[in-house]
Scaffold this motif. Structure first.
Motif, PDB file in Angstrom:
ATOM      1  N   GLY A 709     -21.799  90.849  22.190  1.00 51.65           N
ATOM      2  CA  GLY A 709     -21.737  91.825  21.105  1.00 51.65           C
ATOM      3  C   GLY A 709     -20.870  93.011  21.472  1.00 51.65           C
ATOM      4  O   GLY A 709     -20.198  93.599  20.633  1.00 51.65           O
ATOM      5  N   LEU A 710     -20.879  93.344  22.753  1.00 56.17           N
ATOM      6  CA  LEU A 710     -20.225  94.580  23.174  1.00 56.17           C
ATOM      7  C   LEU A 710     -18.746  94.390  23.492  1.00 56.17           C
ATOM      8  O   LEU A 710     -17.888  95.098  22.976  1.00 56.17           O
ATOM      9  CB  LEU A 710     -20.947  95.104  24.423  1.00 56.17           C
ATOM     10  CG  LEU A 710     -20.993  96.609  24.583  1.00 56.17           C
ATOM     11  CD1 LEU A 710     -21.600  97.243  23.346  1.00 56.17           C
ATOM     12  CD2 LEU A 710     -21.800  96.960  25.819  1.00 56.17           C
ATOM     13  N   VAL A 711     -18.435  93.435  24.360  1.00 58.71           N
ATOM     14  CA  VAL A 711     -17.050  93.327  24.811  1.00 58.71           C
ATOM     15  C   VAL A 711     -16.416  91.969  24.550  1.00 58.71           C
ATOM     16  O   VAL A 711     -15.203  91.828  24.673  1.00 58.71           O
ATOM     17  CB  VAL A 711     -16.925  93.630  26.327  1.00 58.71           C
ATOM     18  CG1 VAL A 711     -17.239  95.091  26.580  1.00 58.71           C
ATOM     19  CG2 VAL A 711     -17.833  92.738  27.147  1.00 58.71           C
ATOM     20  N   GLY A 712     -17.210  90.952  24.201  1.00 56.31           N
ATOM     21  CA  GLY A 712     -16.618  89.627  23.994  1.00 56.31           C
ATOM     22  C   GLY A 712     -16.177  89.029  25.314  1.00 56.31           C
ATOM     23  O   GLY A 712     -16.657  89.390  26.384  1.00 56.31           O
ATOM     24  N   GLU A 713     -15.226  88.117  25.221  1.00 57.60           N
ATOM     25  CA  GLU A 713     -14.771  87.421  26.420  1.00 57.60           C
ATOM     26  C   GLU A 713     -13.273  87.686  26.607  1.00 57.60           C
ATOM     27  O   GLU A 713     -12.514  87.700  25.650  1.00 57.60           O
ATOM     28  CB  GLU A 713     -15.022  85.921  26.239  1.00 57.60           C
ATOM     29  CG  GLU A 713     -15.165  85.143  27.509  1.00 57.60           C
ATOM     30  CD  GLU A 713     -16.467  85.442  28.262  1.00 57.60           C
ATOM     31  OE1 GLU A 713     -16.454  85.354  29.491  1.00 57.60           O
ATOM     32  OE2 GLU A 713     -17.489  85.759  27.604  1.00 57.60           O
ATOM     33  N   SER A 714     -12.862  87.922  27.852  1.00 59.61           N
ATOM     34  CA  SER A 714     -11.437  88.119  28.144  1.00 59.61           C
ATOM     35  C   SER A 714     -10.896  86.879  28.840  1.00 59.61           C
ATOM     36  O   SER A 714     -11.525  86.366  29.762  1.00 59.61           O
ATOM     37  CB  SER A 714     -11.245  89.331  29.056  1.00 59.61           C
ATOM     38  OG  SER A 714     -11.642  90.495  28.397  1.00 59.61           O
ATOM     39  N   TRP A 715      -9.719  86.431  28.409  1.00 50.28           N
ATOM     40  CA  TRP A 715      -9.141  85.211  28.957  1.00 50.28           C
ATOM     41  C   TRP A 715      -7.872  85.503  29.735  1.00 50.28           C
ATOM     42  O   TRP A 715      -7.122  86.421  29.389  1.00 50.28           O
ATOM     43  CB  TRP A 715      -8.791  84.226  27.827  1.00 50.28           C
ATOM     44  CG  TRP A 715     -10.004  83.667  27.144  1.00 50.28           C
ATOM     45  CD1 TRP A 715     -10.727  84.262  26.157  1.00 50.28           C
ATOM     46  CD2 TRP A 715     -10.626  82.423  27.415  1.00 50.28           C
ATOM     47  NE1 TRP A 715     -11.772  83.468  25.785  1.00 50.28           N
ATOM     48  CE2 TRP A 715     -11.738  82.318  26.543  1.00 50.28           C
ATOM     49  CE3 TRP A 715     -10.361  81.369  28.286  1.00 50.28           C
ATOM     50  CZ2 TRP A 715     -12.582  81.211  26.531  1.00 50.28           C
ATOM     51  CZ3 TRP A 715     -11.195  80.268  28.267  1.00 50.28           C
ATOM     52  CH2 TRP A 715     -12.306  80.199  27.405  1.00 50.28           C
ATOM     53  N   VAL A 716      -7.667  84.708  30.801  1.00 50.20           N
ATOM     54  CA  VAL A 716      -6.384  84.754  31.507  1.00 50.20           C
ATOM     55  C   VAL A 716      -5.826  83.336  31.522  1.00 50.20           C
ATOM     56  O   VAL A 716      -6.554  82.386  31.784  1.00 50.20           O
ATOM     57  CB  VAL A 716      -6.530  85.276  32.949  1.00 50.20           C
ATOM     58  CG1 VAL A 716      -6.832  86.770  32.945  1.00 50.20           C
ATOM     59  CG2 VAL A 716      -7.617  84.542  33.709  1.00 50.20           C
ATOM     60  N   VAL A 717      -4.536  83.204  31.165  1.00 55.46           N
ATOM     61  CA  VAL A 717      -3.907  81.893  31.113  1.00 55.46           C
ATOM     62  C   VAL A 717      -2.612  81.955  31.913  1.00 55.46           C
ATOM     63  O   VAL A 717      -1.736  82.777  31.624  1.00 55.46           O
ATOM     64  CB  VAL A 717      -3.605  81.484  29.657  1.00 55.46           C
ATOM     65  CG1 VAL A 717      -2.854  80.151  29.635  1.00 55.46           C
ATOM     66  CG2 VAL A 717      -4.888  81.396  28.849  1.00 55.46           C
ATOM     67  N   ARG A 718      -2.509  81.125  32.952  1.00 52.86           N
ATOM     68  CA  ARG A 718      -1.263  81.079  33.724  1.00 52.86           C
ATOM     69  C   ARG A 718      -0.335  80.063  33.088  1.00 52.86           C
ATOM     70  O   ARG A 718      -0.741  78.949  32.792  1.00 52.86           O
ATOM     71  CB  ARG A 718      -1.559  80.704  35.178  1.00 52.86           C
ATOM     72  CG  ARG A 718      -0.299  80.508  36.025  1.00 52.86           C
ATOM     73  CD  ARG A 718      -0.645  80.398  37.482  1.00 52.86           C
ATOM     74  NE  ARG A 718      -1.135  81.675  37.987  1.00 52.86           N
ATOM     75  CZ  ARG A 718      -0.338  82.676  38.354  1.00 52.86           C
ATOM     76  NH1 ARG A 718       0.971  82.531  38.282  1.00 52.86           N
ATOM     77  NH2 ARG A 718      -0.845  83.793  38.788  1.00 52.86           N
ATOM     78  N   THR A 719       0.892  80.489  32.823  1.00 52.06           N
ATOM     79  CA  THR A 719       1.847  79.601  32.160  1.00 52.06           C
ATOM     80  C   THR A 719       3.039  79.381  33.059  1.00 52.06           C
ATOM     81  O   THR A 719       3.288  80.164  33.976  1.00 52.06           O
ATOM     82  CB  THR A 719       2.331  80.225  30.837  1.00 52.06           C
ATOM     83  OG1 THR A 719       2.839  81.526  31.120  1.00 52.06           O
ATOM     84  CG2 THR A 719       1.197  80.346  29.846  1.00 52.06           C
ATOM     85  N   ARG A 720       3.817  78.329  32.752  1.00 50.35           N
ATOM     86  CA  ARG A 720       4.988  78.041  33.586  1.00 50.35           C
ATOM     87  C   ARG A 720       6.096  79.037  33.288  1.00 50.35           C
ATOM     88  O   ARG A 720       6.776  79.490  34.169  1.00 50.35           O
ATOM     89  CB  ARG A 720       5.475  76.611  33.318  1.00 50.35           C
ATOM     90  CG  ARG A 720       4.615  75.635  34.064  1.00 50.35           C
ATOM     91  CD  ARG A 720       5.245  74.285  34.292  1.00 50.35           C
ATOM     92  NE  ARG A 720       4.159  73.409  34.734  1.00 50.35           N
ATOM     93  CZ  ARG A 720       3.390  72.742  33.899  1.00 50.35           C
ATOM     94  NH1 ARG A 720       3.624  72.788  32.606  1.00 50.35           N
ATOM     95  NH2 ARG A 720       2.401  72.004  34.348  1.00 50.35           N
ATOM     96  N   SER A 721       6.276  79.338  31.995  1.00 50.41           N
ATOM     97  CA  SER A 721       7.311  80.329  31.654  1.00 50.41           C
ATOM     98  C   SER A 721       6.647  81.403  30.793  1.00 50.41           C
ATOM     99  O   SER A 721       5.517  81.777  31.056  1.00 50.41           O
ATOM    100  CB  SER A 721       8.453  79.635  30.931  1.00 50.41           C
ATOM    101  OG  SER A 721       7.932  78.900  29.849  1.00 50.41           O
ATOM    102  N   SER A 722       7.346  81.891  29.797  1.00 51.44           N
ATOM    103  CA  SER A 722       6.805  82.947  28.958  1.00 51.44           C
ATOM    104  C   SER A 722       5.521  82.492  28.266  1.00 51.44           C
ATOM    105  O   SER A 722       5.444  81.408  27.701  1.00 51.44           O
ATOM    106  CB  SER A 722       7.834  83.340  27.902  1.00 51.44           C
ATOM    107  OG  SER A 722       7.184  83.998  26.836  1.00 51.44           O
ATOM    108  N   GLY A 723       4.513  83.353  28.295  1.00 57.44           N
ATOM    109  CA  GLY A 723       3.227  83.022  27.716  1.00 57.44           C
ATOM    110  C   GLY A 723       3.269  82.888  26.207  1.00 57.44           C
ATOM    111  O   GLY A 723       2.441  82.219  25.596  1.00 57.44           O
TER     112      GLY A 723
END
Lengths: 888, 115
Positions: A709-723
């Motif tokens: 409810g307060l902050v939700g979920e934060s995601w990190v995604v590693r990509t090969r080139s531009s995200g």
């Protein structure tokens, strides 16, 4: 009566510009002719008759002056004449005028912009009625620290028991994300949960509809919501019949009961407000809420604080478990609580921009001095022709007034152009900041600065007219040898160099700070990492098991997108706000406080640490198999291990988190399975804190719901080139699987950038000031050296005639400039070293008296100074002796 | 020095008014000549200073002026006393006599009179 009539007649003459000159001329002609006739009758010859007549009539010009004085408004006319003359003089030397006006515009403009920021932050009252009554309530401890966060129970207890406040309200520490569902369209908005009386406390009642009541806060009450003006306009097309309509946030329905005033905003932006469902409970230890109160009229903050202390004592008997002996309380001004951490930086900016103005004034004074000496003959001639000292002075004052007014007007334009850019750059986010613009107050300040400049500039001509000795100045070559006269100018250049050094040193220190900050290893990789947030509906995050399932599925799908190498999620990203929780190491004798310590608490998914390349030092990382069903596990960082285990190996030890946090937050005993590298979680300028990472699927259900409810979920995604390439595919995955839009999409590098925005702002501003001062200092030196060389042309000619080499002459000029700069640097260095400490709080990774910085700044100024003196030196070396001596 | 000029200007204005009162409308030169004849050196040189005084009196409504033919068939500005000017002359005259009286008595005083 007579005087009044005359004044009227004069005013009329002045206004209609009636010119009586013609009439006077005709009358005097007539007079002369009559007199000549009479003289002829008396027997004179015609020529003598005419001459005698003219003599008898008297000085025609003086009479005309007198006549003129009777005719209109002499003082006003003189002023106009002065101004006209001043315009002509200034236009005659456009180089000087443009340089002076531009310099002034720069100085005044910079001051106005900083004033605007300062005014917006420190002085402009919050946009609420009677803002001086508004306070924030903070916990205070004997070591001087204060924490503004409170548990719901304490907030409600304060609200119920206090006597000093007419209204009090609690609200979320930060607004939470929610998804506004409109048909097929899902829009992320930020929602602040607040207690009843929230709007009443700020005296910003909804423009339509009502404030929240205590009934709205009941756990099973129907959902109600107050919308912000912005959302109402953007999402509901300013629907006038909005009250009573239903809207959906996530999977919950709310009835719209009000529209907030368009002027209502706190330090974090909210799109909507919903009631906070909290009730008092004797074991509530979570500190998630701000508490703001409006003091009763006429009450001081000290009195309010005293009353709150009384409330705390009552808390001791009502909720003994919540009472903490070391915890005090204080009411602080709400405005101060918004701006507290900005103050040191702003104060320094204010000082720096003041110094810039000083340099500007010194520069123009120096220019004026040069001109004054050059104009001494003009002034002398005017005095010799009968102008009074006052009249000459007034003329010079008119010039200065004109010059500084032009500078001030240009400065206002500079500010009007520069202010929006700077506001955009500034990381300051305050409710009163939005409406800042160049207005009456700014123009008023420009007027004041103009007046100050005008007065200071006038010192020069005043000294000038006082010291002017006619016989000296009218001698032809008196201006050629004027050694003592430019002592003042040299003093000005020395002080300019000194002030420049102070500013430059500050600029270099802040630049170093910023450079060190962005080059501090944050403990994780920032390259090719895309970040975003999402929030789940209450249903999706009802249990940790369910949430873990969603997270794992989403992660698997993201990993399937071509171009993605790995992905993971956490409740917060590095450098962003994260919670601290108390914990207890099992099997260790507890300290009196019942806990071993506090550390950052970050639930993550498997893959999060790997994606950010946070190194695993010992043990194992999390796996997808670490679910609610498996054994409870924990990973700590090295800082945690160092602080709480010292030499022992933490692997295999057991830890209990949040022992006294109340029912539903009770955590199982966890086994430490891994140790990872340190991350600068609190920001690059803070040392790495101890962190506990735990699998998101193993968090207590109640806590999962609260976090979601307060902050939700934060995601990190590693990509090969531009995200950005993979973004559309990821968006689709989230819409299909959990019907949630992505929020705050940005590369990791930008997250880091945001965390150092304040330092960048400081650096840019102070570097700008440093650059301005460097250029102006160089210009000042150039002016003085050129002038000196011009003055000494004759002397140089004599020297050369007597056999001096060209190189000697050039060296002499350069040495002269070097002495000026050297003295300035010495004085500046003393001042800079003495005052360096005030910068302390803004610096990172560099000492305020860093010798290298001082040396760099000195070197920069010296080189610039000598460079500025190079042209005058060359000019001196090119003097042809015969010409110089002949050229009188 | 400035004060003395003020006194002269004041007296000059009074003379102008009296001259116009006695002789009727006159042009500038005429006024200057009459005053020269009566006062001697006061207006022997710098006769031009008369014209600013005339302008001031006109602005005070004490005199009025208009163009008219002069003796040599040229255009000349003729000044005449107005009703206001007449009243002003009377008042000034009274003031002047009073002041002159006081000053005169003052100069006659001897030390034993004050004993």
């Amino acid at each position: 009566m007579r005087a009044l009539k005359r004044l009227l007649a004069r005013l009329l003459n002045f206004a209609t510009r009636r010119n009586l000159d013609e009439r006077l001329r005709e009358e005097m002609d007539q007079h002369l002719e009559c007199q000549t006739q009479d003289n002829l009758h008396a027997g004179m010859n015609p020529a003598e008759a005419r001459r005698q007549a003219i003599l008898k009539l008297g000085a025609v010009e003086a009479i005309r002056e007198q006549y003129h004085a009777e005719e209109g408004l002499p003082s006003l006319e003189n002023v106009l004449q002065d101004v006209q003359y001043a315009v002509r003089i200034l236009r005659k030397s456009p180089g000087f005028s443009i340089a002076a006006v531009l310099t002034l515009a720069l100085g005044v403009g910079a001051n106005l912009i900083v004033f605007l920021v300062l005014y917006g932050v420190l002085f402009k009252p919050l946009p609420f009625p009677k803002p001086q009554q508004l306070t924030r309530i903070e916990r205070s401890y004997s070591d001087g620290t204060t924490v503004p966060a409170y548990s719901g129970t304490k907030a409600l207890f304060f609200q119920r028991v206090n006597r000093a406040f007419s209204s009090m309200a609690a609200y979320d520490y930060i607004p939470s994300h929610a998804n506004l569902v409109q048909g097929d369209n899902v829009v992320p908005i930020s929602v602040l949960r607040v207690t009843s009386g929230f709007f009443r406390t700020f005296e910003m009642q909804p423009t339509i509809g009502r404030d929240f009541t205590a009934d709205d806060m009941a756990p099973n009450a129907a959902g109600v919501i107050v919308l912000s003006d912005g959302v109402w306009r953007d999402r509901f097309n300013s629907d006038p019949n909005i009250l009573g309509k239903g809207i959906t946030l996530g999977n919950r329905s709310y009835t719209i009961i009000g529209l907030a005033s368009p002027r209502f905003a706190l330090d974090a932006k909210s799109d909507a407000w919903i009631p906070l469902s909290i009730t008092e409970s004797p074991e509530d230890q979570s500190n998630n809420y701000n508490v703001a109160g409006r003091m009763k009229p006429g009450l001081s903050k000290a009195a309010a604080t005293a009353d709150l202390r009384r409330v705390l004592l009552e808390l001791k008997s009502t909720y003994p478990k919540l009472w903490d002996q070391s915890e005090g309380v204080q009411a602080i001004d709400l405005h101060d609580s918004f701006t507290g951490d900005l103050r040191p930086a702003l104060r320094i900016l204010m000082g720096a921009v003041g110094l810039v103005l000083l340099i500007v004034i010194a520069n123009i004074l120096s220019l004026l001095l040069t001109r004054a000496v050059a104009r001494r003959r003009e002034v002398s001639v005017r005095i010799a022709l009968g102008a009074s000292g006052w009249r000459v002075l007034r003329q010079l004052l008119a010039e200065n007034a004109l010059l500084s007014s032009a500078g001030a007007v240009a400065g206002v334009f500079v500010a009007a152009l520069g202010a929006p850019a700077l506001m955009h750059l500034s990381p300051i986010d305050l409710p009163q900041f939005a409406s800042l613009h160049v207005g009456g107050a700014t123009i008023g300040l420009a007027g004041v600065l103009n007046l100050i400049c005008c007065v200071i500039f006038s010192i020069v001509p005043m000294l000038e007219t006082r010291h002017t000795r006619l016989y000296e100045c009218l001698q032809l070559n008196s201006t050629r040898i004027a050694a003592g006269r430019h002592r003042a100018q040299r003093a000005l250049v020395v002080s300019e160099v000194a002030v420049s050094l102070v500013l430059l040193m500050g600029a270099i220190l802040l630049t170093t700070t910023f450079w060190r900050l962005v080059h501090t290893p944050p403990g994780f990789s920032t390259q090719n990492i895309l970040t975003f947030k999402n929030s789940f509906t209450d249903q999706q995050a009802a249990t940790s098991a369910a949430l873990g399932q969603h997270l794992n599925e989403l992660k698997a799908n993201i990993n399937g997108v071509p171009g993605v190498t790995s992905a993971g999620a956490a409740i917060t990203l590095p450098t962003q706000l994260s919670p601290d929780l108390p914990f207890d190491i099992i099997g260790r004798a507890s300290k009196p406080a019942d806990v071993s310590g506090n550390a950052k608490y970050i639930p993550i998914t498997a893959g999060f640490l790997e994606t950010l390349e946070i190194p695993l030092v010992e043990g194992r990382a999390f796996r997808d198999a670490d679910t609610s069903g498996s054994a409870p596990v924990l990973i700590v960082n090295q800082q945690f291990a160092r602080t709480f285990f010292r030499e022992e190996n933490p692997i295999g030890r057991h830890v209990l988190i949040g022992k006294f946090m109340g029912a539903g937050f009770e955590d199982p005993v966890r086994e430490v399975v891994g140790v990872v590298g340190d991350v600068r979680q609190d920001g690059l300028d803070q040392s790495a804190p101890g962190i506990m990472y735990l699998p998101a699927a193993q968090v207590p259900d109640l806590e999962t719901r609260a976090i979601n409810g307060l902050v939700g979920e934060s995601w990190v995604v590693r990509t090969r080139s531009s995200g950005m390439v993979v973004l559309p595919a990821i968006r689709r995955i989230f819409m299909e699987e959990v019907q949630a839009p992505l929020l705050s999409v940005q590369p990791m590098s930008q997250v880091i950038g945001t965390s150092v925005a304040q330092q960048r702002f400081n650096m840019i501003l102070l570097s700008g000031f440093g650059l301005i001062s460097l250029v102006l200092g160089a210009a000042g030196l150039y002016g003085v050296m050129s002038y000196t060389v011009a003055q000494q042309t004759r002397e140089i000619g004599v020297r050369m005639a007597l056999g001096a080499e060209r190189g000697d002459i050039a060296r002499r000029v350069l040495r002269d400039a070097g002495i000026l700069v050297g003295v300035g640097l010495a004085i500046g260095a003393v001042v800079a070293l003495a005052g360096a400490r005030i910068l302390n709080s803004l610096l990172f990774g560099v000492a305020p008296r860093d010798p290298l910085t001082l040396a760099t700044a000195c070197g920069l100024l010296l080189v610039t100074g000598l460079f500025a003196a190079l042209w005058p030196a060359r000019r001196a070396a090119r003097v042809v002796p015969m010409e110089a001596l002949r050229n009188e | 020095m400035k004060q003395k000029k003020d006194v002269q200007q004041g007296t000059l204005a009074l003379m102008v008014l009296k001259t116009l009162d006695v002789l009727g409308p006159l042009h500038g030169y005429g006024i200057a000549r009459r005053i020269e004849q009566i006062s001697g050196d006061l207006l022997a040189v710098n006769q031009g200073t008369l014209y600013p005084v005339l302008l001031r009196l006109e602005q005070e409504d004490a005199i009025a002026s208009e163009w008219g033919p002069s003796a040599n068939n040229r255009r000349a500005r003729f000044y005449r006393l107005t009703h206001t000017g007449h009243k002003m002359l009377q008042a000034e005259k009274r003031d002047w006599e009073q002041t002159a009286g006081i000053i005169a008595r003052f100069f006659e005083v001897r030390a034993e009179d004050l004993a």
